[in-house]
Scaffold this motif. Structure first.
Motif, PDB file in Angstrom:
ATOM      1  N   GLY A  45       4.693   3.546  58.474  1.00  0.00           N
ATOM      2  CA  GLY A  45       3.902   4.215  57.447  1.00  0.00           C
ATOM      3  C   GLY A  45       4.727   4.966  56.424  1.00  0.00           C
ATOM      4  O   GLY A  45       4.194   5.478  55.455  1.00  0.00           O
ATOM      5  N   TYR A  46       6.045   5.050  56.599  1.00  0.00           N
ATOM      6  CA  TYR A  46       6.889   5.819  55.695  1.00  0.00           C
ATOM      7  C   TYR A  46       6.758   5.339  54.256  1.00  0.00           C
ATOM      8  O   TYR A  46       6.796   6.137  53.329  1.00  0.00           O
ATOM      9  CB  TYR A  46       8.354   5.738  56.142  1.00  0.00           C
ATOM     10  CG  TYR A  46       9.296   6.418  55.198  1.00  0.00           C
ATOM     11  CD1 TYR A  46       9.323   7.807  55.094  1.00  0.00           C
ATOM     12  CD2 TYR A  46      10.140   5.687  54.377  1.00  0.00           C
ATOM     13  CE1 TYR A  46      10.169   8.437  54.215  1.00  0.00           C
ATOM     14  CE2 TYR A  46      10.998   6.312  53.500  1.00  0.00           C
ATOM     15  CZ  TYR A  46      11.016   7.690  53.421  1.00  0.00           C
ATOM     16  OH  TYR A  46      11.856   8.299  52.539  1.00  0.00           O
ATOM     17  N   GLY A  47       6.590   4.053  54.047  1.00  0.00           N
ATOM     18  CA  GLY A  47       6.475   3.517  52.697  1.00  0.00           C
ATOM     19  C   GLY A  47       5.268   4.053  51.948  1.00  0.00           C
ATOM     20  O   GLY A  47       5.259   4.101  50.728  1.00  0.00           O
ATOM     21  N   PHE A  48       4.232   4.503  52.676  1.00  0.00           N
ATOM     22  CA  PHE A  48       3.002   4.973  52.051  1.00  0.00           C
ATOM     23  C   PHE A  48       2.798   6.482  52.217  1.00  0.00           C
ATOM     24  O   PHE A  48       1.840   7.028  51.706  1.00  0.00           O
ATOM     25  CB  PHE A  48       1.795   4.254  52.649  1.00  0.00           C
ATOM     26  CG  PHE A  48       1.800   2.774  52.383  1.00  0.00           C
ATOM     27  CD1 PHE A  48       1.317   2.269  51.178  1.00  0.00           C
ATOM     28  CD2 PHE A  48       2.307   1.885  53.307  1.00  0.00           C
ATOM     29  CE1 PHE A  48       1.334   0.911  50.913  1.00  0.00           C
ATOM     30  CE2 PHE A  48       2.324   0.521  53.052  1.00  0.00           C
ATOM     31  CZ  PHE A  48       1.838   0.034  51.860  1.00  0.00           C
ATOM     32  N   ALA A  49       3.700   7.163  52.942  1.00  0.00           N
ATOM     33  CA  ALA A  49       3.508   8.579  53.254  1.00  0.00           C
ATOM     34  C   ALA A  49       4.387   9.468  52.382  1.00  0.00           C
ATOM     35  O   ALA A  49       5.474   9.074  51.974  1.00  0.00           O
ATOM     36  CB  ALA A  49       3.839   8.814  54.727  1.00  0.00           C
ATOM     37  N   ALA A  50       3.917  10.680  52.115  1.00  0.00           N
ATOM     38  CA  ALA A  50       4.671  11.710  51.403  1.00  0.00           C
ATOM     39  C   ALA A  50       5.237  11.214  50.078  1.00  0.00           C
ATOM     40  O   ALA A  50       6.396  11.449  49.762  1.00  0.00           O
ATOM     41  CB  ALA A  50       5.775  12.265  52.298  1.00  0.00           C
ATOM     42  N   LEU A  51       4.419  10.521  49.319  1.00  0.00           N
ATOM     43  CA  LEU A  51       4.855  10.035  48.013  1.00  0.00           C
ATOM     44  C   LEU A  51       4.853  11.187  47.010  1.00  0.00           C
ATOM     45  O   LEU A  51       4.085  12.135  47.146  1.00  0.00           O
ATOM     46  CB  LEU A  51       3.916   8.934  47.511  1.00  0.00           C
ATOM     47  CG  LEU A  51       3.915   7.656  48.334  1.00  0.00           C
ATOM     48  CD1 LEU A  51       2.809   6.730  47.842  1.00  0.00           C
ATOM     49  CD2 LEU A  51       5.252   6.952  48.259  1.00  0.00           C
ATOM     50  N   PRO A  52       5.695  11.105  45.970  1.00  0.00           N
ATOM     51  CA  PRO A  52       5.655  12.140  44.938  1.00  0.00           C
ATOM     52  C   PRO A  52       4.304  12.153  44.223  1.00  0.00           C
ATOM     53  O   PRO A  52       3.639  11.115  44.135  1.00  0.00           O
ATOM     54  CB  PRO A  52       6.776  11.745  43.980  1.00  0.00           C
ATOM     55  CG  PRO A  52       7.280  10.427  44.414  1.00  0.00           C
ATOM     56  CD  PRO A  52       6.688  10.086  45.726  1.00  0.00           C
ATOM     57  N   LYS A  53       3.904  13.298  43.703  1.00  0.00           N
ATOM     58  CA  LYS A  53       2.610  13.407  43.017  1.00  0.00           C
ATOM     59  C   LYS A  53       2.605  12.671  41.689  1.00  0.00           C
ATOM     60  O   LYS A  53       1.576  12.216  41.235  1.00  0.00           O
ATOM     61  CB  LYS A  53       2.250  14.873  42.802  1.00  0.00           C
ATOM     62  CG  LYS A  53       1.943  15.591  44.080  1.00  0.00           C
ATOM     63  CD  LYS A  53       1.528  17.007  43.834  1.00  0.00           C
ATOM     64  CE  LYS A  53       1.265  17.659  45.188  1.00  0.00           C
ATOM     65  NZ  LYS A  53       0.752  18.994  45.081  1.00  0.00           N
ATOM     66  N   ASN A  54       3.770  12.580  41.053  1.00  0.00           N
ATOM     67  CA  ASN A  54       3.874  11.912  39.760  1.00  0.00           C
ATOM     68  C   ASN A  54       5.030  10.933  39.776  1.00  0.00           C
ATOM     69  O   ASN A  54       6.070  11.200  40.377  1.00  0.00           O
ATOM     70  CB  ASN A  54       4.095  12.931  38.640  1.00  0.00           C
ATOM     71  CG  ASN A  54       2.926  13.863  38.516  1.00  0.00           C
ATOM     72  OD1 ASN A  54       1.833  13.438  38.199  1.00  0.00           O
ATOM     73  ND2 ASN A  54       3.149  15.140  38.774  1.00  0.00           N
TER      74      ASN A  54
END
Length: 121
Positions: free
Chosen positions: A28-37
């Motif tokens: 799930g790392y690829g979809f988790a904790a992404l930057p807001k912008n």
């Protein structure tokens, strides 16, 4: 069908279990904790089209999109991020669209698909 339980069980043998656990744990790392912008880098013509339609069209291979068709974004552009095309010098700031995946942290993010991304006005 009789071989399916054995194929699944082999993933948990002592030799392979650590790799299986690591893969499942980081999937799930690829979809988790992404930057807001994020930033979509484009050409002058591309920026004009985005301003006119309000949509960033998806890139498709082979012209663009080495990771498949989709809208590509980044946090860092050229000269550091060599994956951004040299002619794509116009930055378009975006709130990270739903469904965005991290390909290379800080360098490449993508929202896969052919539909593109709407730009907030």
């Amino acid at each position: 069908m009789a071989h399916i339980p054995g194929a699944v069980a082999v993933l948990w043998t002592p030799e392979i279990a650590p790799t299986t656990a690591l893969t499942l744990g980081t999937a799930g790392y690829g979809f988790a904790a992404l930057p807001k912008n994020l930033i979509h880098f484009t050409t002058t013509a591309g920026a004009a089209g985005i301003a006119r339609t309000g949509v960033i069209r998806a890139s498709a291979f082979p012209r663009h999109g080495i990771y498949g068709p989709g809208v590509y974004m980044a946090r860092i552009g050229r000269p550091i991020n060599l994956i951004v095309a040299a002619q794509a010098r116009i930055p378009i700031m975006l709130a990270t669209p739903a469904g965005t995946a991290r390909i290379l942290p800080y360098l490449v993010y993508v929202r896969w698909g052919l539909n593109g991304v709407k730009v907030a006005r």
